[in-house]
Design a protein around this motif. Structure first.
Motif, PDB file in Angstrom:
ATOM      1  N   HIS A 353       0.746  -1.206  -0.033  1.00 19.48           N
ATOM      2  CA  HIS A 353       0.045  -0.051   0.028  1.00 19.48           C
ATOM      3  C   HIS A 353       0.842   1.318   0.133  1.00 19.48           C
ATOM      4  CE1 HIS A 353      -3.257   2.900   1.112  1.00 19.48           C
ATOM      5  NE2 HIS A 353      -3.920   2.084   1.059  1.00 19.48           N
ATOM      6  N   TYR A 355       0.538   4.067   1.378  1.00 18.04           N
ATOM      7  CA  TYR A 355       0.540   4.678   2.658  1.00 18.04           C
ATOM      8  C   TYR A 355       1.876   4.004   3.510  1.00 18.04           C
ATOM      9  CZ  TYR A 355      -0.442   5.321   7.450  1.00 18.04           C
ATOM     10  OH  TYR A 355      -0.120   5.747   8.875  1.00 18.04           O
ATOM     11  N   ASP A 356       1.924   2.892   3.460  1.00 21.21           N
ATOM     12  CA  ASP A 356       2.748   1.857   4.103  1.00 21.21           C
ATOM     13  C   ASP A 356       4.164   2.415   3.931  1.00 21.21           C
ATOM     14  OD1 ASP A 356       1.147   0.357   5.747  1.00 21.21           O
ATOM     15  OD2 ASP A 356       0.771  -1.030   4.362  1.00 21.21           O
ATOM     16  N   VAL A 359       5.285   5.814   4.675  1.00 19.43           N
ATOM     17  CA  VAL A 359       5.578   5.859   6.402  1.00 19.43           C
ATOM     18  C   VAL A 359       6.959   5.219   6.706  1.00 19.43           C
ATOM     19  CG1 VAL A 359       4.943   4.594   8.699  1.00 19.43           C
ATOM     20  CG2 VAL A 359       3.223   5.694   7.326  1.00 19.43           C
ATOM     21  N   ILE A 360       7.295   4.117   5.963  1.00 19.33           N
ATOM     22  CA  ILE A 360       8.718   3.607   6.042  1.00 19.33           C
ATOM     23  C   ILE A 360       9.752   4.496   5.351  1.00 19.33           C
ATOM     24  CG2 ILE A 360      10.025   1.434   5.704  1.00 19.33           C
ATOM     25  CD1 ILE A 360       7.721   1.162   7.837  1.00 19.33           C
ATOM     26  N   THR A 370       2.253  10.365  -0.573  1.00 14.74           N
ATOM     27  CA  THR A 370       1.563   9.292  -0.937  1.00 14.74           C
ATOM     28  C   THR A 370       0.060   9.762  -0.741  1.00 14.74           C
ATOM     29  OG1 THR A 370       1.144   8.726   1.462  1.00 14.74           O
ATOM     30  CG2 THR A 370       3.101   8.000   0.180  1.00 14.74           C
ATOM     31  N   LEU A 415       8.057  -4.566   4.237  1.00 13.77           N
ATOM     32  CA  LEU A 415       6.440  -4.661   4.132  1.00 13.77           C
ATOM     33  C   LEU A 415       5.962  -5.658   3.232  1.00 13.77           C
ATOM     34  CD1 LEU A 415       6.279  -0.797   3.397  1.00 13.77           C
ATOM     35  CD2 LEU A 415       5.261  -2.098   5.319  1.00 13.77           C
TER      36      LEU A 415
END
Lengths: 416, 139
Positions: A353, A355-356, A359-360, A370, A415
């Motif tokens: 995703h 978003y994931d 973040v990372i 994103t 992820l």
């Protein structure tokens, strides 16, 4: 503008010096050196732009256009000099054609509101494209709601290019205005706006160009384009937030009614009748964003000193470098594969995703955007929740690209 | 007797203290998300979506023997980890306990910069929806 041919995109010495003009880039984020790749959302500011704001408030802050005292005169001179800089930067005929606004969104709203008041009747049509930012979609939708006009849309293919073969069918005798994004913020597509403008003019239809993503990254000349309106924001081109421009041909500005009422935009006021000020002041009610305008002038000086051609070449060099490396990452899916693109890479990694990933990446000091990028219709067309967008500016470096790629590899490992 | 909301919060804080870098913390968060039972696609309807998240988070709330039971899923693994952690803290408590809960653990587990109130990560929206659901089922 004189095209600068002497600066090469790989000239590390030169571009390192340029990068050092941006104090914000010299920091760490989450323990990693900051890699700022969210330039399409907002650019960073060079020291001379920051200094110009401090200098204004330290030495000649006063209201413009009204006072006879020295500070007000000095402020007015600097303010109007900046308007001239904008005029020359985009190749407008006269400074009367440069209206200062809060930004692209405000420029489009100004135009959509005044245009709809004067020019739109029920069943008239406004033509936009499938890749508009919400800022060049919602104001026209609102104008249509007010007037009973209809919004029509030039479709886009799966590569992220406009299907211009449909333009002839979409232009009707009801079309009153065409509004097109110059460079797509979500896909990076550079649209053939000159072609659209010429075609529209054959039918005597005016054209507005949303230039928010074009102005900071390539030479733009409104006279050569022959567009009727051109909107852009200061904050994407090294100037502060809250300042933007609406360029309009003088004939249009004379024809259109004022947007907001108040001080500055009037000539004579009585309770019975008010007459409006001459251009450009007719569209600039109230005390303007003085330091924003002055700093925008500084930003233009800064960009012109490098040269927009050199900036374009540098950014595409960094873009291509990143793209090549991204392409080797398993599962890399570019979103938007137009033949002509700006320095924006919108992408997904299969099974992850956005978003994931965002973040990372942030945990590793990488700033990317994103989400849907304020272009939900595009995301719907591609049937995706959003993308990760890396957008490059001339002050980014080869090292930024390296860190970005390494951070993505690490994120993918975590992820998947 | 089962653990109180604060006892579970303290337990999570202790767990996270074992990790010394951000990667391990995120790995743990993602693992928590994976431990959630799988949600049937038929339950993933738009009316169950929590508004305000960049990713999709579906929440189903019910009450059994006076206690609230949550069930959730997300299309993003980090969001799923966050909601799993919130479920672990709030599940099987009374509506009153849930509504009045002070969720101090978020500040203390070293993920604050990502779980802090920000319109894109949706943490605030998740907590708000969980509390609202509990309130709606309070009688």
């Amino acid at each position: 503008m004189t095209p600068t041919v002497s600066i090469q995109p790989q000239d590390a010495l030169y571009w390192n010096k340029i990068r050092n003009d941006f104090p914000i880039l010299q920091q760490s984020v989450n323990g990693y050196p900051l890699v700022y790749l969210d330039n399409a959302a907002s650019s960073q500011k060079p020291q001379q732009v920051i200094d110009s704001i401090v200098h204004y408030y330290t030495t000649y802050n006063a209201n413009v256009h009204r006072g006879v005292h020295t500070l007000s005169q000095k402020g007015t001179d600097a303010f109007e000099a900046a308007r001239k800089k904008v005029q020359h930067f985009i190749g407008a005929n006269s400074e009367k054609e440069i209206i200062f606004t809060k930004g692209t969104t405000n420029s489009v709203n100004l135009l959509a509101y005044t245009f709809s008041q004067q020019m739109l009747m029920p069943d008239d049509e406004i033509l936009i494209t499938a890749m508009e930012h919400h800022a060049n979609l919602v104001p026209w939708q609102m104008a249509c709601e007010r007037t009973g006009a209809k919004l029509r849309v030039i479709p886009m293919n799966d590569e992220g290019e406009l299907q211009l073969d449909q333009l002839d069918n979409l232009i009707t005798d009801k079309t009153r205005l065409i509004s097109v994004v110059h460079v797509s913020n979500a896909l990076g597509t550079v649209n053939p706006v000159k072609y659209i403008i010429d075609k529209a003019h054959n039918h005597h239809i005016p054209v507005m160009i949303d230039g928010a993503q074009a102005i900071p990254h390539q030479p733009v000349n409104v006279k050569e384009l022959d567009c009727d309106f051109y909107c852009f924001s200061g904050h994407k081109m090294c100037a502060p937030t809250g300042i933007g421009v609406l360029y309009a041909k003088q004939t249009w500005l004379e024809k259109l009614p004022p947007f907001e009422g108040g001080g500055e935009m009037i000539s004579d006021v009585s309770f019975e009748k008010t007459t409006y000020n001459e251009l450009p002041f007719k569209f600039e009610a109230g005390t303007p964003h003085i330091e924003g305008v002055i700093a925008l002038g500084q930003a233009i000086d800064y960009l012109e000193n490098i040269g927009m051609d050199a900036i374009y070449a540098r950014e595409m060099y960094l873009h291509n470098l990143a793209y090549e490396k991204l392409n080797t990452i398993p599962g890399f899916i570019p979103v938007g594969k137009a033949a002509k693109k700006a320095s924006v890479i919108s992408f997904l990694i299969d099974g992850i995703h956005p978003y994931d990933l965002g973040v990372i990446l942030d945990k590793q000091g990488i700033a990317v955007r994103t989400g849907h990028h304020c272009t939900q219709p595009i995301m719907k067309q591609f049937n995706i929740p959003g993308t990760v967008r890396a957008s490059f500016a001339f002050y980014n470096s080869e090292q930024d690209v390296e860190f970005f790629i390494a951070a993505i590899k690490k994120a993918v490992k975590m992820l998947s | 007797m089962s653990a109180s909301i604060n006892e579970i919060q303290d337990e999570i804080i202790e767990e996270f203290e074992l990790f010394d870098d951000w990667m391990q913390k995120y790995d743990h968060l993602i693992e928590m998300g994976k431990s959630l039972p799988i949600m049937d696609a038929s339950l993933k309807t738009d009316d169950r979506l929590i508004k305000g998240c960049q990713s999709k988070v579906w929440l189903v709330t019910s009450k059994k023997n006076g206690l609230i039971e949550y069930f959730a899923d997300s299309d993003a693994v980090i969001s799923k980890g966050v909601i799993a952690m919130l479920i672990r803290v709030l599940n099987n408590h009374t509506p009153e306990e849930i509504v009045n809960a002070d969720l101090y653990f978020i500040d203390r587990i070293g993920l604050k910069e990502h779980l802090s109130p920000n319109r894109s990560n949706g943490l605030v929206s998740m907590i708000r929806q969980m509390k609202l659901d509990a309130l709606a089922l309070s009688n």
